[in-house]
Design a protein around this motif. Sequence first.
Motif, PDB file in Angstrom:
ATOM      1  N   LEU A  26       4.828 -17.957  -3.106  1.00 28.12           N
ATOM      2  CA  LEU A  26       5.585 -18.217  -4.496  1.00 28.12           C
ATOM      3  C   LEU A  26       5.862 -19.572  -4.546  1.00 28.12           C
ATOM      4  O   LEU A  26       5.462 -20.355  -5.595  1.00 28.12           O
ATOM      5  CB  LEU A  26       6.642 -17.219  -4.567  1.00 28.12           C
ATOM      6  N   PRO A  27       6.724 -20.316  -3.562  1.00 30.09           N
ATOM      7  CA  PRO A  27       6.970 -21.752  -3.611  1.00 30.09           C
ATOM      8  C   PRO A  27       5.806 -22.714  -3.913  1.00 30.09           C
ATOM      9  O   PRO A  27       5.822 -23.648  -4.215  1.00 30.09           O
ATOM     10  CB  PRO A  27       7.848 -22.183  -2.628  1.00 30.09           C
ATOM     11  N   MET A  28       4.662 -22.160  -2.885  1.00 30.65           N
ATOM     12  CA  MET A  28       3.333 -22.890  -3.184  1.00 30.65           C
ATOM     13  C   MET A  28       2.825 -22.902  -4.573  1.00 30.65           C
ATOM     14  O   MET A  28       2.284 -23.804  -4.929  1.00 30.65           O
ATOM     15  CB  MET A  28       2.625 -22.400  -1.914  1.00 30.65           C
ATOM     16  N   LYS A  60      14.801 -19.470  -8.782  1.00 29.53           N
ATOM     17  CA  LYS A  60      15.445 -20.942  -9.088  1.00 29.53           C
ATOM     18  C   LYS A  60      15.469 -21.641  -8.113  1.00 29.53           C
ATOM     19  O   LYS A  60      15.270 -22.940  -8.066  1.00 29.53           O
ATOM     20  CB  LYS A  60      16.437 -20.703  -9.998  1.00 29.53           C
ATOM     21  N   CYS A  61      15.753 -21.094  -6.724  1.00 28.30           N
ATOM     22  CA  CYS A  61      16.187 -22.078  -5.530  1.00 28.30           C
ATOM     23  C   CYS A  61      14.623 -22.323  -5.124  1.00 28.30           C
ATOM     24  O   CYS A  61      14.681 -23.444  -4.572  1.00 28.30           O
ATOM     25  CB  CYS A  61      16.895 -21.305  -4.752  1.00 28.30           C
ATOM     26  N   LEU A  62      13.875 -21.771  -5.475  1.00 26.34           N
ATOM     27  CA  LEU A  62      12.450 -21.978  -4.898  1.00 26.34           C
ATOM     28  C   LEU A  62      11.686 -22.754  -5.748  1.00 26.34           C
ATOM     29  O   LEU A  62      10.715 -23.543  -5.438  1.00 26.34           O
ATOM     30  CB  LEU A  62      11.642 -20.849  -4.790  1.00 26.34           C
ATOM     31  N   GLY A  63      12.502 -23.351  -6.897  1.00 25.52           N
ATOM     32  CA  GLY A  63      12.123 -24.420  -8.016  1.00 25.52           C
ATOM     33  C   GLY A  63      11.476 -24.023  -9.119  1.00 25.52           C
ATOM     34  O   GLY A  63      11.016 -24.532  -9.833  1.00 25.52           O
ATOM     35  N   ALA A  64      11.694 -22.455  -9.465  1.00 26.87           N
ATOM     36  CA  ALA A  64      11.346 -22.037 -10.819  1.00 26.87           C
ATOM     37  C   ALA A  64      12.174 -22.763 -12.079  1.00 26.87           C
ATOM     38  O   ALA A  64      13.261 -23.071 -11.690  1.00 26.87           O
ATOM     39  CB  ALA A  64      11.698 -20.709 -10.954  1.00 26.87           C
ATOM     40  N   LEU A  65      11.457 -23.096 -12.966  1.00 28.42           N
ATOM     41  CA  LEU A  65      12.056 -23.804 -14.203  1.00 28.42           C
ATOM     42  C   LEU A  65      12.722 -22.743 -15.047  1.00 28.42           C
ATOM     43  O   LEU A  65      12.212 -21.505 -14.882  1.00 28.42           O
ATOM     44  CB  LEU A  65      11.044 -24.837 -15.077  1.00 28.42           C
ATOM     45  N   ASP A  66      13.337 -22.956 -15.848  1.00 24.09           N
ATOM     46  CA  ASP A  66      14.152 -22.020 -16.821  1.00 24.09           C
ATOM     47  C   ASP A  66      12.995 -21.256 -17.669  1.00 24.09           C
ATOM     48  O   ASP A  66      13.050 -20.117 -17.855  1.00 24.09           O
ATOM     49  CB  ASP A  66      15.181 -22.734 -17.935  1.00 24.09           C
ATOM     50  N   ARG A  67      12.112 -22.135 -18.145  1.00 27.37           N
ATOM     51  CA  ARG A  67      10.941 -21.439 -18.790  1.00 27.37           C
ATOM     52  C   ARG A  67      10.129 -20.352 -18.022  1.00 27.37           C
ATOM     53  O   ARG A  67       9.673 -19.565 -18.923  1.00 27.37           O
ATOM     54  CB  ARG A  67      10.128 -22.519 -19.971  1.00 27.37           C
ATOM     55  N   PHE A  68      10.015 -20.571 -17.081  1.00 28.59           N
ATOM     56  CA  PHE A  68       9.301 -19.499 -15.986  1.00 28.59           C
ATOM     57  C   PHE A  68       9.852 -18.228 -16.059  1.00 28.59           C
ATOM     58  O   PHE A  68       9.174 -17.273 -16.252  1.00 28.59           O
ATOM     59  CB  PHE A  68       9.334 -20.010 -14.625  1.00 28.59           C
ATOM     60  N   ILE A  69      11.239 -18.019 -15.885  1.00 28.68           N
ATOM     61  CA  ILE A  69      12.098 -17.082 -16.022  1.00 28.68           C
ATOM     62  C   ILE A  69      12.090 -16.467 -17.420  1.00 28.68           C
ATOM     63  O   ILE A  69      11.718 -15.214 -17.502  1.00 28.68           O
ATOM     64  CB  ILE A  69      13.506 -17.440 -15.639  1.00 28.68           C
ATOM     65  N   LEU A  70      12.126 -17.251 -18.407  1.00 32.12           N
ATOM     66  CA  LEU A  70      11.843 -16.802 -19.915  1.00 32.12           C
ATOM     67  C   LEU A  70      10.639 -16.154 -19.986  1.00 32.12           C
ATOM     68  O   LEU A  70      10.459 -14.902 -20.477  1.00 32.12           O
ATOM     69  CB  LEU A  70      12.236 -18.045 -20.717  1.00 32.12           C
ATOM     70  N   ARG A  71       9.620 -16.889 -19.633  1.00 25.84           N
ATOM     71  CA  ARG A  71       8.170 -16.349 -19.840  1.00 25.84           C
ATOM     72  C   ARG A  71       8.037 -15.119 -19.142  1.00 25.84           C
ATOM     73  O   ARG A  71       7.471 -14.243 -19.782  1.00 25.84           O
ATOM     74  CB  ARG A  71       7.187 -17.479 -19.326  1.00 25.84           C
ATOM     75  N   LEU A  72       8.320 -15.098 -17.926  1.00 23.51           N
ATOM     76  CA  LEU A  72       8.367 -13.581 -17.011  1.00 23.51           C
ATOM     77  C   LEU A  72       9.228 -12.722 -17.932  1.00 23.51           C
ATOM     78  O   LEU A  72       8.490 -11.444 -18.009  1.00 23.51           O
ATOM     79  CB  LEU A  72       8.910 -13.836 -15.784  1.00 23.51           C
ATOM     80  N   PHE A  73      10.283 -12.678 -18.348  1.00 26.95           N
ATOM     81  CA  PHE A  73      10.964 -11.811 -19.024  1.00 26.95           C
ATOM     82  C   PHE A  73      10.319 -11.264 -20.346  1.00 26.95           C
ATOM     83  O   PHE A  73      10.163 -10.367 -20.877  1.00 26.95           O
ATOM     84  CB  PHE A  73      12.612 -12.182 -19.202  1.00 26.95           C
TER      85      PHE A  73
END
Lengths: 245, 232
Positions: free
Chosen positions: A112-114, B136-149
């Motif tokens: 995932l991080p990659m 988010k700790c792995l680097g996800a942006l706000d919009r990734f989360i929004l998009r997933l939901f």
Amino acid sequence: MAHPRNIVRVSKVTKTFQLGKVEVRALQGVDLEIASGDYISIMGPSGSGKSTLFNMIGGLDKPTSGRVFIDEVDIAQLDAYELAWLRCRKIGYIFQTFNIIQVMTALENVTLPMIFAGMNNDAAVAKGIQLLELVGLGDRFRHKPSELSGGQQQRVAVARALANDPAIVLADEPTGNLDLTTGEEIIELLKELSQERGVTVISATHDFKMLNVSDQVVWIRDGRIEKIENREELSISVGQIGVRE
Amino acid sequence: MKDKQIPARATKGSDSVDRLVVLPFKKSVEISLKSIRVRFFRSLITTMSLVLAVSFLSFVSVSTDVANGLLSTQEPRLRQALIRSGYDVRPEDTTLGSTPKQRWIVILSLLVCVVGIVNAQLMAVTERFREIGTMKCLGALDRFILRLFLLEAGMEGLGGACVGAMAGALFSLINALFSFGTVAVTTLSWTDIALSTVSAIGVGFLLSLLGVMYPAIVAARMQPVEAMRIEQ
């Protein structure tokens, strides 16, 4: 590197939390420099501000005053994108509760991080398998977290933390939820990785097993740094701690 | 690792595109599908209120279509049958719309359904705080989360609305067969039925997205450190 540079620099950092009407001063002016490639343990009783300092270094929290530099970049100046980039590429996180994403397999967790870093799927899978082999889970990459033991989950977390070749691995009580032997295995693994890959490992802990492998131990008490010890001075003070507690 | 400098704001041009954090659309779909599959029972419950509301909507509009079909034959016998089964047909009417009362009940049921979705999705977000924080700790942006939901809710909504609309239409047709006999099926306009079903699916899909909007924003805005603080 003849002259190791500082990967993390914390300068006059304070942090105040508002808990209801009470102001809690979690950090009261902390200065700290961490050299690249070192294995650092941050020790301190709970409530000492250890976790707060730890979150600052990880870019998860911003100081009330003072500055935190990671690779000479002031993290307070970064916007949301740059912070996400930093978390993705520069820092690998390992948590006390493992925090493996339950719905994904071990391999998917590691890749995932990659994927976030823009690597294509095949390359990410290849590297993910390689990393899982490195942590000793080569035959279990298709397993779901619920099919793995605590120690194995933490190994997945270690592999995931290393996914984007970070400069820093932050481990928050990595052995806190593990039994003695498994904990030792994880510590051993972290130490090996730190030496082989030149990754800076920073761990917050109250686990004394961690001390033996640390290059430097930072003792925190009441929001201040009590003392910083190098490995050579350690064996004596560990004895003292044993007497004191 | 020295070459990995944090991209400065000025260099966010084309040369540094590969250095930004990304989540390809295909991968997002994959993750949301997996998420639905793993939590299938949970998604089923989230979607249930939508299925029911949409099937009611589709039932009402298909019933109106059937009545219009019967009315278009201009046979007094069928007109009488319609009046007997509760339709308000005035002598001068040649077509029937839905009555205001029906419209209100449908709107009310859709409203209740949206509230149900918001509630269920907020629960889902709370359950997944840790997962979101980890991402988010792995680097996800706000919009990734929004998009997933949004993707998850969109797929659930589309699936649920399809099932609901089909079930509603089918039930309405069976009901008409029993009340009026085969003439109900021979006189009706299949285009109208299709139109009613498709619009019911569309409404269901939109409602599902509307319902997930607020919970998804809550999830996306969450700070990673807050997620880590929550005990399991």
